[in-house]
Enzyme design. Structure first.
Site, PDB file in Angstrom:
ATOM      1  N   LYS A 243      28.939   9.056  25.675  1.00  0.00           N
ATOM      2  CA  LYS A 243      28.940  10.238  26.527  1.00  0.00           C
ATOM      3  C   LYS A 243      27.732  10.225  27.447  1.00  0.00           C
ATOM      4  O   LYS A 243      26.716   9.616  27.127  1.00  0.00           O
ATOM      5  CB  LYS A 243      28.844  11.501  25.642  1.00  0.00           C
ATOM      6  CG  LYS A 243      30.100  11.837  24.870  1.00  0.00           C
ATOM      7  CD  LYS A 243      29.908  13.108  24.056  1.00  0.00           C
ATOM      8  CE  LYS A 243      31.149  13.458  23.256  1.00  0.00           C
ATOM      9  NZ  LYS A 243      32.318  13.810  24.064  1.00  0.00           N
TER      10      LYS A 243
ATOM     11  N   ASP B  56      29.806  19.350  16.700  1.00  0.00           N
ATOM     12  CA  ASP B  56      31.155  18.772  16.636  1.00  0.00           C
ATOM     13  C   ASP B  56      31.698  18.770  15.199  1.00  0.00           C
ATOM     14  O   ASP B  56      32.744  18.205  14.926  1.00  0.00           O
ATOM     15  CB  ASP B  56      31.121  17.346  17.219  1.00  0.00           C
ATOM     16  CG  ASP B  56      32.455  16.927  17.823  1.00  0.00           C
ATOM     17  OD1 ASP B  56      33.294  17.812  18.093  1.00  0.00           O
ATOM     18  OD2 ASP B  56      32.652  15.718  18.016  1.00  0.00           O
TER      19      ASP B  56
ATOM     20  N   ARG C  12      40.580  13.022  16.349  1.00  0.00           N
ATOM     21  CA  ARG C  12      41.973  12.835  15.915  1.00  0.00           C
ATOM     22  C   ARG C  12      42.071  11.691  14.912  1.00  0.00           C
ATOM     23  O   ARG C  12      42.963  11.687  14.058  1.00  0.00           O
ATOM     24  CB  ARG C  12      42.864  12.614  17.145  1.00  0.00           C
ATOM     25  CG  ARG C  12      42.511  11.393  17.954  1.00  0.00           C
ATOM     26  CD  ARG C  12      43.093  11.410  19.364  1.00  0.00           C
ATOM     27  NE  ARG C  12      42.365  12.293  20.271  1.00  0.00           N
ATOM     28  CZ  ARG C  12      42.676  12.490  21.541  1.00  0.00           C
ATOM     29  NH1 ARG C  12      43.717  11.875  22.084  1.00  0.00           N
ATOM     30  NH2 ARG C  12      41.966  13.302  22.300  1.00  0.00           N
TER      31      ARG C  12
HETATM   32  N1  BES Z   1      33.981  16.490  20.489  1.00  0.00           N
HETATM   33  C1  BES Z   1      34.614  16.137  21.696  1.00  0.00           C
HETATM   34  C2  BES Z   1      35.305  17.322  22.388  1.00  0.00           C
HETATM   35  C3  BES Z   1      34.386  18.389  22.927  1.00  0.00           C
HETATM   36  C4  BES Z   1      33.956  18.331  24.228  1.00  0.00           C
HETATM   37  C5  BES Z   1      34.019  19.445  22.142  1.00  0.00           C
HETATM   38  C6  BES Z   1      33.142  19.329  24.723  1.00  0.00           C
HETATM   39  C7  BES Z   1      33.194  20.441  22.636  1.00  0.00           C
HETATM   40  C8  BES Z   1      32.763  20.386  23.923  1.00  0.00           C
HETATM   41  C9  BES Z   1      35.687  15.088  21.441  1.00  0.00           C
HETATM   42  O1  BES Z   1      35.412  14.204  20.410  1.00  0.00           O
HETATM   43  C10 BES Z   1      35.822  14.269  22.668  1.00  0.00           C
HETATM   44  O2  BES Z   1      34.903  13.593  23.016  1.00  0.00           O
HETATM   45  N2  BES Z   1      36.981  14.360  23.301  1.00  0.00           N
HETATM   46  C11 BES Z   1      37.238  13.664  24.501  1.00  0.00           C
HETATM   47  C12 BES Z   1      38.622  13.067  24.411  1.00  0.00           C
HETATM   48  C13 BES Z   1      38.932  12.096  25.502  1.00  0.00           C
HETATM   49  C14 BES Z   1      38.102  10.850  25.358  1.00  0.00           C
HETATM   50  C15 BES Z   1      40.401  11.756  25.435  1.00  0.00           C
HETATM   51  C16 BES Z   1      37.153  14.664  25.643  1.00  0.00           C
HETATM   52  O3  BES Z   1      37.543  15.823  25.470  1.00  0.00           O
HETATM   53  O4  BES Z   1      36.656  14.288  26.700  1.00  0.00           O
HETATM   54 ZN    ZN Z   2      34.156  14.846  18.981  1.00  0.00          ZN
HETATM   55 MN    MN Z   3      34.305  12.527  21.029  1.00  0.00          MN
END
Ligand code: BES
Ligand code: ZN
Ligand code: MN
Length: 500
Positions: free
Chosen positions: A274, A285, A348
């Site tokens: 990220k 998270d 997931r």
């Molecule tokens: N934990 C994150 C989702 C998230 C984002 C929670 C912002 C709270 C605030 C999750 O693991 C994630 O990174 N999801 C990705 C999925 C994508 C790579 C398909 C996302 O939402 O960008």
């Molecule tokens: Zn996550």
């Molecule tokens: Mn993630």
């Protein structure tokens, strides 16, 4: 801070809060206090032209007499429209106003005004709950708080004309507040303090409430074939854990309800790393797991007549020489293979194994999973509703209704086979992110999870990424970790799944 419900008598010292209805209407207790003060309260209201007793209005009357330091008048608005939440807000806002005022004592007269259709006992119990939830603070790591900023309140007395009944009604709400507090604390803690092993230790503490707690390590999970979960944790120095919590308060041998939580104690994204800005937020998270732990604590604390299972998947998603790579193929416990195209879509993956395990082992009546799963749910719903995805209309309706009562709102989103196309992998049974241009990021994530729902298990997925952490204060939910999910699930059980 001690919160107690006691008989309605004016306090000997400290401050007193009285409720006022629209049109400056005082209740019998308020009138009695006003009389004792020689009508000072009525005069103060008359002098404060804009104080009408409207919802959310406050008027502070200093030294009104009768030995009282100050009286705060709290407007409740139209008495016929007053709901339990108004008394929660009264307790919460009242305590917040005086928490650092320098006094150690506060009395809140939670009487019900003419026209309000609310049992007096409930009003007082809700005020006490509000006082507890609203006064939540996390000061553990502040070593330089000035004395004037430190909470001075030691005791809050909620005054009620039916104190005995109110106390009885408050008992389970007090346990509910314990659960919410546990969740908020766990979610607020940084990732150097709360990681899979230390979070498992926190789960173990529920043993003293009568919860049976088992902790599975990587060796056990490997034996079970949890390749999807283990793949996420393999880049971390910290060992992944799966914690199984059981509260058996229902009929012996009766099918349990089940809750599954995403517990990514820190989500860097892994090799699909990220951006640096805001990454610190990913300490929360694990809020899905936090909510499951808090819910189990609330149910056990109040000795709910239900059999309930809470399963939390605890990992740390890190990039390293041992981390899983984009393109790796893992085999989940269900036997289905997954091509991991993006290591940041890790929630997931861990849920797929935790959900499969939960159903295989417990054959639950239903399964609700909670996860800060997608940023896309924030695009869709912002911070006002969590996303609800479900294969069961009945469970959805029960959840949505519970959310309304507890002000933890849900909005149902669709599931449909048509989205499955986007999860097709060229080399495995599925890929963990939808192909380019698919859109609907929260729905495709839910479609992915649905592949790990066995047969007709009623299942609901709550995407709580937008509601687990709040940047604004609400009366009973101060900024920061909200504890979202605990009140909702506790209500779901209380209203629909407890033995009578
Ligand atoms: N934990 C994150 C989702 C998230 C984002 C929670 C912002 C709270 C605030 C999750 O693991 C994630 O990174 N999801 C990705 C999925 C994508 C790579 C398909 C996302 O939402 O960008
Ligand atoms: Zn996550
Ligand atoms: Mn993630």
């Amino acid at each position: 801070m001690k919160i107690e419900i006691v008989d309605a008598k004016p306090p000997k010292r400290g401050s007193l809060i009285l409720v006022v209805g629209d049109g400056r209407q005082l209740g019998p207790f308020g009138q009695q206090v006003d009389k004792a003060c020689g009508g000072a309260l009525g005069k103060a209201m008359a002098a404060a032209a804009r104080f009408t007793g409207g919802k959310g209005q406050w008027l502070e009357v200093l030294a009104p007499g009768a030995g009282l330091g100050r009286v705060l008048l709290a407007g409740l608005g139209k008495t016929t429209e007053v709901k339990p939440a108004a008394y929660e807000a009264l307790g919460a806002d009242g305590v917040k106003r005086l928490m650092t005022a320098g006094e150690d004592n506060l009395a809140i007269a939670a009487e019900v005004l003419k026209g309000t259709l609310l049992p007096a006992a409930e009003a007082a119990a809700r005020a006490a709950l509000g006082a507890r939830l609203g006064s939540y603070r996390f000061d553990k790591y502040r070593t330089k708080l000035k004395d004037k900023d430190k909470p001075s309140l030691k005791a809050v007395a909620v005054l009620s004309p039916v104190a005995a009944a109110a106390k009885k009604m408050y008992q389970p709400l007090d346990k509910l507040a314990d659960g919410v507090t546990i969740t908020r604390n766990l979610v607020t803690e940084p990732a150097n303090v709360i990681y899979p092993e230390s979070l498992a230790v926190e789960c173990r503490k529920l043993t003293k409430l009568g919860v049976k707690v088992e902790v599975l390590g990587e060796r056990e999970m490997k034996k079970l074939g949890m390749g999807a979960l283990l793949g996420v944790g393999q880049g971390s120095e910290r060992e992944s854990k799966l914690v199984v919590m059981q509260w058996n308060g229902g009929k012996k041998g009766g099918k349990p309800v089940s809750f599954v939580g995403k517990g990514v104690c820190f989500d860097t994204g892994g090799i699909s790393i990220k951006p640096a800005g805001g990454m610190e937020e990913m300490k929360w998270d694990m809020a899905g797991a936090g909510a499951v732990i808090g819910t189990m604590a609330a149910l056990a604390g109040r000795k709910a007549k239900v059999n309930a299972v809470g399963v939390v998947a605890l990992v740390e998603n890190m990039p390293s020489g041992t981390a899983q790579r984009p393109g790796d193929v893992v085999t989940s416990m269900s036997g289905q293979t997954i091509e991991v195209l993006n290591t940041d879509a890790e929630g997931r993956l861990i849920l797929s194994d935790a959900m499969w395990y939960t159903q295989q082992r417990f054959k639950p009546q239903f399964m609700v999973d909670l996860a800060t799963l997608t940023g896309a749910i924030i695009i869709a719903l912002g911070h006002e509703h969590a996303g609800l995805f479900s294969n069961s209309d009945r469970l959805s309706e029960q959840l949505a209704a519970s959310g309304k009562v507890e002000d933890e709102l849900l909005w149902r989103m669709p599931l449909a086979e048509a989205y499955d196309e986007t999860l097709k992998s060229p080399i495995a049974d599925m890929q963990n992110i939808a192909g380019p241009g698919a859109g609907a990021g929260s729905i495709t994530a839910a479609q992915f999870l649905q592949r790990f729902v066995v047969d007709k298990t009623p299942w609901a997925h709550l995407d709580i990424a937008g509601v687990a952490w709040s940047k604004k204060d609400k009366p009973t939910v101060p900024k920061g970790a909200t504890g979202f999910g605990v009140r909702l699930l506790n209500r779901l059980i209380a209203d629909h799944y407890e033995d009578r």
